[in-house]
Design a protein around this motif. Structure first.
Motif, short mmCIF file in Angstrom:
data_model
loop_
_atom_site.label_atom_id
_atom_site.label_comp_id
_atom_site.label_asym_id
_atom_site.label_seq_id
_atom_site.Cartn_x
_atom_site.Cartn_y
_atom_site.Cartn_z
N ASN B 38 0.97 -1.08 0.05
CA ASN B 38 0.07 -0.01 -0.08
C ASN B 38 0.88 1.16 0.08
OD1 ASN B 38 -2.55 -1.07 -0.10
ND2 ASN B 38 -2.85 -0.89 1.97
N LYS B 41 2.13 1.99 -3.26
CA LYS B 41 1.17 2.61 -4.30
C LYS B 41 0.97 4.12 -3.90
CE LYS B 41 -1.91 -0.85 -3.74
NZ LYS B 41 -3.35 -1.43 -3.89
N LYS B 42 0.86 4.32 -2.42
CA LYS B 42 0.44 5.59 -2.05
C LYS B 42 1.49 6.53 -2.37
CE LYS B 42 -2.10 4.17 1.87
NZ LYS B 42 -1.87 4.30 3.40
N ALA B 44 3.52 6.54 -4.99
CA ALA B 44 3.40 6.78 -6.29
C ALA B 44 2.14 7.83 -6.56
CB ALA B 44 3.36 5.42 -7.23
N SER B 45 1.10 7.45 -5.96
CA SER B 45 -0.09 8.49 -6.06
C SER B 45 0.34 9.81 -5.53
CB SER B 45 -1.34 7.70 -5.16
OG SER B 45 -2.17 8.53 -5.03
N ARG B 69 7.54 6.23 -10.71
CA ARG B 69 7.72 4.82 -11.74
C ARG B 69 8.58 3.86 -10.90
NH1 ARG B 69 10.97 5.06 -16.02
NH2 ARG B 69 11.86 6.90 -16.20
N LEU B 72 6.31 2.45 -8.25
CA LEU B 72 5.36 1.34 -8.90
C LEU B 72 6.31 0.31 -9.08
CD1 LEU B 72 3.21 3.61 -11.25
CD2 LEU B 72 2.52 2.15 -9.30
N ARG B 73 7.42 0.37 -9.54
CA ARG B 73 8.03 -1.07 -9.64
C ARG B 73 8.38 -1.77 -8.55
NH1 ARG B 73 11.93 0.97 -13.03
NH2 ARG B 73 13.32 1.29 -11.16
N TYR B 75 6.13 -1.42 -5.83
CA TYR B 75 5.07 -2.29 -5.74
C TYR B 75 5.03 -3.61 -6.54
CZ TYR B 75 0.30 -3.80 -6.28
OH TYR B 75 -0.79 -4.58 -6.15
N GLU B 76 5.19 -3.85 -7.63
CA GLU B 76 5.07 -4.85 -8.48
C GLU B 76 6.06 -5.95 -7.83
OE1 GLU B 76 6.14 -3.68 -12.51
OE2 GLU B 76 4.60 -2.02 -12.25
N ALA B 79 4.40 -7.08 -4.41
CA ALA B 79 3.13 -7.97 -4.46
C ALA B 79 3.41 -9.22 -5.28
CB ALA B 79 2.22 -7.03 -5.79
N ARG B 83 2.45 -12.62 -3.36
CA ARG B 83 1.76 -13.74 -3.97
C ARG B 83 2.52 -15.12 -3.69
NH1 ARG B 83 -1.04 -13.22 -9.81
NH2 ARG B 83 -0.79 -11.09 -9.24
#
Lengths: 218, 218
Positions: B38, B41-42, B44-45, B69, B72-73, B75-76, B79, B83
């Motif tokens: 989170n 993401k935040k 980046a936002s 950017r 976000l990378r 974040y990926e 994530a 998983r």
């Protein structure tokens, strides 16, 4: 290849960019570039907003994150070129396009997610079609940038369309009729005279009036 | 090197992550990972929001776009690891940290821009310090990810600090006193007992109560 006046050249769109819009773009290069930079930022922002709205959906988040990164890289490219061309950024009132598509989006789930994805697919498809139509007529170095962006954006509408189909499958609904509705509305926004010139606007109102005038007198 | 209980190890921060928080993190791995995703993401936002808020500032936009950017990378990456670890994302109520810093931000310009940049610098600095403190104690593969992120995030607080100093120079004000104010408030948020465990929380309230209890009895 999608040429102006060749409707249906893009697999998703049912109207090509009018020649009058391309002509207007040649005469409004600065606004085109400033608004295009805005569009790249907005595209990244929309992708991020979807990541927050559907936070539990990891596949959506991953695809939106990658898309947002690509849009931001495009923003950096266009901003760099704008600076090289001496184009000074300024705030522009938004055009009618995004708002016109957003008006179609359902408020309640699961229809809302499907609609948001369809709207995203159309915005990306139109950008892609416009890049291709602009590249040969706008002159270097903008034409070269647009030709490069066209290839990248060609993937983006498919990302949104995949997500729309996945959401529809989960909801057990067909989306073909909904896509057709968006296609008609989108085509109207692109082909009907528009009082404001923007990256996603329709043909200019003034030119259209002149065209109607000349058609009338012929 | 910033070790728990070694205040001032990070150039910007005036309190290190408490050992009690690190201990809590070891027992709350899933929440740590979900909240960290989170946070990326935040981050980046927030960077994107600053690009819109200061749209005419091309240097700010370029630096924020690159930073977004990178977030976000990250974040990926987190994530993907989540998983692999079988961690299922879920919505978490926000902790007090970001809100606590935001409360210090001035409403009027030019102070607002300076404050937003200082707040960004502290959030990034704390993330960086926490990654370094977590890496050796959280176990692989999370520790390896955090060690890698630590290096990237070490640049981010400098980006924000540069932009804060630039905005301050433009406004003709000094920011050292303002940085010190944020540093004190940030240290309080990190060291005072916190009812909620999050990536940027303080030491857990219950552990603290226990610690105070044992101190009392000794």
């Amino acid at each position: 290849m999608s040429a102006a006046g060749e409707p249906g050249a893009h697999p998703l769109l049912c109207a090509a960019t009018p020649a009058a819009w391309l002509e207007a773009a040649r005469g409004a290069r600065d606004i085109l570039v400033i608004d295009h930079a805005n569009c790249e930022k907005k595209a990244a922002s929309t992708a991020l907003a979807l990541m927050f709205a559907y936070a539990e959906d990891l596949e959506l988040a991953d695809r939106m994150s990658r898309l947002a990164r690509e849009e931001l890289r495009h923003y950096e490219q266009v901003a760099k070129l704008a600076r090289a061309l001496g184009i000074v950024p300024r705030r522009l009132a938004p055009g009618r396009y995004a708002c016109g598509l957003r008006r179609l989006v359902a408020h309640a789930e699961p229809a809302r997610e499907i609609d948001l994805m369809i709207a995203g697919a159309f915005i990306e498809a139109r950008s892609c079609e416009r890049f291709e139509a602009l590249a040969p007529v706008i002159g270097a170095p903008l034409g070269k940038l647009f030709a490069g962006l066209h290839k990248a954006e060609a993937r983006h509408f498919k990302v949104y369309l995949d997500l729309a189909r996945r959401a529809a499958a989960r909801a057990g609904v067909s989306i073909e009729a909904r896509i057709a509705q968006f296609a008609r509305a989108e085509a109207a926004l692109i082909t009907e005279p528009d009082p404001v010139f923007r990256f996603h606007s329709g043909p200019p109102q003034a030119c259209d009036a002149a065209a109607r005038g000349s058609a009338h007198s012929s």
